[in-house]
Design a protein around this motif. Structure first.
Motif, PDB file in Angstrom:
ATOM      1  N   ASP A 178       1.182  -1.198  -0.189  1.00  0.00           N
ATOM      2  CA  ASP A 178      -0.089   0.141  -0.009  1.00  0.00           C
ATOM      3  C   ASP A 178       0.504   1.591   0.282  1.00  0.00           C
ATOM      4  O   ASP A 178       2.306   0.720  -0.351  1.00  0.00           O
ATOM      5  N   ARG A 179       0.619   2.274  -0.098  1.00  0.00           N
ATOM      6  CA  ARG A 179       0.410   2.942  -0.310  1.00  0.00           C
ATOM      7  C   ARG A 179       1.908   3.989   0.759  1.00  0.00           C
ATOM      8  O   ARG A 179       3.780   3.922   1.043  1.00  0.00           O
ATOM      9  N   ARG A 180       1.939   3.450   2.387  1.00  0.00           N
ATOM     10  CA  ARG A 180       2.455   3.862   3.586  1.00  0.00           C
ATOM     11  C   ARG A 180       3.164   2.435   3.360  1.00  0.00           C
ATOM     12  O   ARG A 180       5.154   3.157   3.504  1.00  0.00           O
ATOM     13  N   THR A 181       3.407   1.578   2.997  1.00  0.00           N
ATOM     14  CA  THR A 181       4.521   0.387   2.382  1.00  0.00           C
ATOM     15  C   THR A 181       5.201   1.154   1.631  1.00  0.00           C
ATOM     16  O   THR A 181       6.416   1.026   2.016  1.00  0.00           O
ATOM     17  N   VAL A 182       4.798   1.714   0.331  1.00  0.00           N
ATOM     18  CA  VAL A 182       5.725   2.322  -0.853  1.00  0.00           C
ATOM     19  C   VAL A 182       6.970   2.832  -0.195  1.00  0.00           C
ATOM     20  O   VAL A 182       8.258   2.971  -0.408  1.00  0.00           O
ATOM     21  N   LEU A 183       6.211   3.858   0.220  1.00  0.00           N
ATOM     22  CA  LEU A 183       7.176   5.315   1.140  1.00  0.00           C
ATOM     23  C   LEU A 183       8.111   4.386   2.012  1.00  0.00           C
ATOM     24  O   LEU A 183       9.013   5.170   2.286  1.00  0.00           O
ATOM     25  N   ASP A 184       7.677   3.265   2.826  1.00  0.00           N
ATOM     26  CA  ASP A 184       8.577   3.318   4.249  1.00  0.00           C
ATOM     27  C   ASP A 184      10.043   2.325   3.568  1.00  0.00           C
ATOM     28  O   ASP A 184      11.098   2.400   4.103  1.00  0.00           O
ATOM     29  N   VAL A 185       9.002   2.085   1.798  1.00  0.00           N
ATOM     30  CA  VAL A 185      10.533   0.955   1.720  1.00  0.00           C
ATOM     31  C   VAL A 185      11.755   1.920   1.060  1.00  0.00           C
ATOM     32  O   VAL A 185      12.951   2.046   1.018  1.00  0.00           O
ATOM     33  N   LEU A 186      11.011   3.058   0.534  1.00  0.00           N
ATOM     34  CA  LEU A 186      11.585   3.463  -0.995  1.00  0.00           C
ATOM     35  C   LEU A 186      12.744   4.279   0.886  1.00  0.00           C
ATOM     36  O   LEU A 186      13.563   4.587   0.382  1.00  0.00           O
ATOM     37  N   GLU A 187      12.599   4.668   1.531  1.00  0.00           N
ATOM     38  CA  GLU A 187      13.054   5.783   2.524  1.00  0.00           C
ATOM     39  C   GLU A 187      14.171   4.814   2.862  1.00  0.00           C
ATOM     40  O   GLU A 187      15.078   5.662   3.529  1.00  0.00           O
ATOM     41  N   ALA A 188      13.455   3.441   3.709  1.00  0.00           N
ATOM     42  CA  ALA A 188      15.011   2.617   4.010  1.00  0.00           C
ATOM     43  C   ALA A 188      15.922   2.878   2.852  1.00  0.00           C
ATOM     44  O   ALA A 188      16.923   2.209   3.656  1.00  0.00           O
ATOM     45  N   HIS A 189      15.465   2.583   1.749  1.00  0.00           N
ATOM     46  CA  HIS A 189      16.460   2.219   0.955  1.00  0.00           C
ATOM     47  C   HIS A 189      16.835   3.587  -0.130  1.00  0.00           C
ATOM     48  O   HIS A 189      17.900   4.225  -0.238  1.00  0.00           O
ATOM     49  N   HIS A 190      16.632   4.770   0.944  1.00  0.00           N
ATOM     50  CA  HIS A 190      17.626   6.461   0.441  1.00  0.00           C
ATOM     51  C   HIS A 190      16.923   6.560  -0.414  1.00  0.00           C
ATOM     52  O   HIS A 190      17.887   7.037  -1.457  1.00  0.00           O
ATOM     53  N   ALA A 191      16.250   6.468  -1.282  1.00  0.00           N
ATOM     54  CA  ALA A 191      15.735   6.718  -2.741  1.00  0.00           C
ATOM     55  C   ALA A 191      15.852   8.479  -3.018  1.00  0.00           C
ATOM     56  O   ALA A 191      15.438   9.559  -1.703  1.00  0.00           O
ATOM     57  N   PRO A 192      15.595   8.760  -4.201  1.00  0.00           N
ATOM     58  CA  PRO A 192      16.075  10.370  -3.829  1.00  0.00           C
ATOM     59  C   PRO A 192      15.010  11.303  -3.747  1.00  0.00           C
ATOM     60  O   PRO A 192      13.501  10.392  -3.689  1.00  0.00           O
TER      61      PRO A 192
END
Length: 136
Positions: free
Chosen positions: A90-104
């Motif tokens: 879901d939206r929250r999971t996508v954001l959490d994973v992106l933040e954990a992987h230091h996405a731009p």
């Protein structure tokens, strides 16, 4: 001796022509001082070739091509930072994973525009949910 096949130019003339072109190829422009030796400019009815890349399509097609390029760039960036184990997400999971992987930041900003309550099976569904014009 190098085999020249059916080359109508003599080896000496061939080497001379290579030497004449060397400066032009290095400079990327005509190197003659006298204008008479420069190649003719293209005629009005010649097909125009842009050495910098393809000629952009006119109007609406150009906008569509730009949106497709942005969507593909976003899809690639999301794929770099979201592992397969994160899906379905879901939206929250996508954001959490992106933040954990230091996405731009642009990728994070795009993910923040995802609608609440959406569930995504893969990166392509995320890009589709953002829709055209919402990827940049």
């Amino acid at each position: 001796m190098v085999e020249r096949g059916s080359n109508p130019v003599s080896p000496r003339k061939d080497d001379e022509m290579k030497h004449e072109l060397e400066g032009h190829l290095r400079a990327g422009q005509p190197t003659h001082v006298e204008e008479a030796y420069d190649p003719e400019p293209p005629a009005d009815d010649d097909i125009r070739v842009d050495p910098g890349g393809p000629v952009p399509p006119p109007g609406e097609e150009r906008e569509r091509a730009r949106a497709e390029t942005e969507a593909e760039t976003l899809r690639s960036e999301l794929a770099r930072h979201l592992e397969r184990g994160a899906f379905p997400a879901d939206r929250r999971t996508v954001l959490d994973v992106l933040e954990a992987h230091h996405a731009p930041d642009p990728v994070l900003d795009a993910a923040r525009r995802l609608p609440d309550g959406g569930h995504y099976a893969d990166v392509t569904e995320i890009v589709a949910a953002l829709g055209p014009g919402n990827t940049g």
